[in-house]
Scaffold this motif. Structure first.
Motif, PDB file in Angstrom:
ATOM      1  N   ASP A  45      33.724  92.632 103.614  1.00 20.43           N
ATOM      2  CA  ASP A  45      35.167  92.449 103.762  1.00 20.43           C
ATOM      3  C   ASP A  45      35.552  92.074 105.196  1.00 20.43           C
ATOM      4  O   ASP A  45      36.732  91.982 105.516  1.00 20.43           O
ATOM      5  N   PRO A  63      36.314 104.862 100.541  1.00 20.32           N
ATOM      6  CA  PRO A  63      37.005 104.961  99.259  1.00 20.32           C
ATOM      7  C   PRO A  63      36.746 103.766  98.328  1.00 20.32           C
ATOM      8  O   PRO A  63      36.928 103.873  97.125  1.00 20.32           O
ATOM      9  N   GLU A  64      36.321 102.642  98.882  1.00 17.33           N
ATOM     10  CA  GLU A  64      36.032 101.443  98.089  1.00 17.33           C
ATOM     11  C   GLU A  64      34.573 101.047  98.302  1.00 17.33           C
ATOM     12  O   GLU A  64      34.039 101.211  99.393  1.00 17.33           O
ATOM     13  N   PRO A  65      33.923 100.496  97.278  1.00 14.31           N
ATOM     14  CA  PRO A  65      32.561 100.007  97.489  1.00 14.31           C
ATOM     15  C   PRO A  65      32.558  98.842  98.473  1.00 14.31           C
ATOM     16  O   PRO A  65      33.500  98.051  98.515  1.00 14.31           O
ATOM     17  N   ARG A  66      31.536  98.755  99.282  1.00 16.78           N
ATOM     18  CA  ARG A  66      31.368  97.676 100.255  1.00 16.78           C
ATOM     19  C   ARG A  66      29.912  97.215 100.194  1.00 16.78           C
ATOM     20  O   ARG A  66      29.057  97.881  99.641  1.00 16.78           O
ATOM     21  N   ASP A 103      36.605 107.644 105.179  1.00 14.60           N
ATOM     22  CA  ASP A 103      36.439 106.246 105.555  1.00 14.60           C
ATOM     23  C   ASP A 103      34.970 105.871 105.642  1.00 14.60           C
ATOM     24  O   ASP A 103      34.101 106.719 105.877  1.00 14.60           O
ATOM     25  N   ALA A 114      31.150 103.529  96.819  1.00 21.42           N
ATOM     26  CA  ALA A 114      32.247 104.367  97.308  1.00 21.42           C
ATOM     27  C   ALA A 114      31.819 105.828  97.307  1.00 21.42           C
ATOM     28  O   ALA A 114      31.268 106.325  96.321  1.00 21.42           O
TER      29      ALA A 114
END
Length: 148
Positions: free
Chosen positions: A129, A49-52, A21, A93
């Motif tokens: 996000d 796990p995801e680009p931010r 995370d 990520a």
């Protein structure tokens, strides 16, 4: 034998999982050498796990906080360092992005007088996000190169 097979299967599953995370580690603040000047906050963001994108950082003991980046350049008189504000920092990520002395950092303006070496301040990191991460940052003296 079943235990060995189970352990190997667990290791295989762990190896196949994606990045952990989104997280923040090693948060600390260096106080200014001259009272009344801004302090600087440092930390490392571990991408999930995801680009931010990091879009804002605040501190409970500062009236205002700004993300900055230190840049070096060559002027007519030789090398010099300068800073520029940055409004967003991509967090790929599964990768680390460091806010460290001589690079990216957060300037903390108008510190509360409770900000003393050995105390802590709460940093709030806000991402594109809407996610917020809260981390305690240790406060170090102006002479510290890293937290004590």
């Amino acid at each position: 034998m079943r235990r060995i097979v189970s352990a190997l299967m667990a290791l295989g599953v762990a190896a196949c999982t994606g990045p952990a995370d989104l997280d923040v580690e090693d948060a600390w603040v260096r106080l200014p050498a001259v009272p009344g000047r801004p302090a600087a906050a440092y930390f490392t963001v571990q991408g999930g796990p995801e680009p931010r994108t990091l879009i804002r950082v605040t501190a409970d003991l500062a009236v205002r906080a700004e993300m900055h980046e230190t840049m070096s350049g060559m002027g007519s008189g030789g090398g010099h360092m300068s800073m520029r504000p940055i409004t967003a920092v991509p967090i790929p990520a599964g990768q680390e992005v460091a806010f460290e002395p001589g690079g990216r950092h957060v300037m903390l303006f108008d510190l509360d007088r409770r900000a003393k070496p050995g105390a802590t301040t709460l940093l709030t990191l806000t991402f594109d996000d809407g996610q917020r991460l809260y981390r305690k940052a240790w406060i170090a003296s102006a002479a510290s190169q890293t937290p004590d």
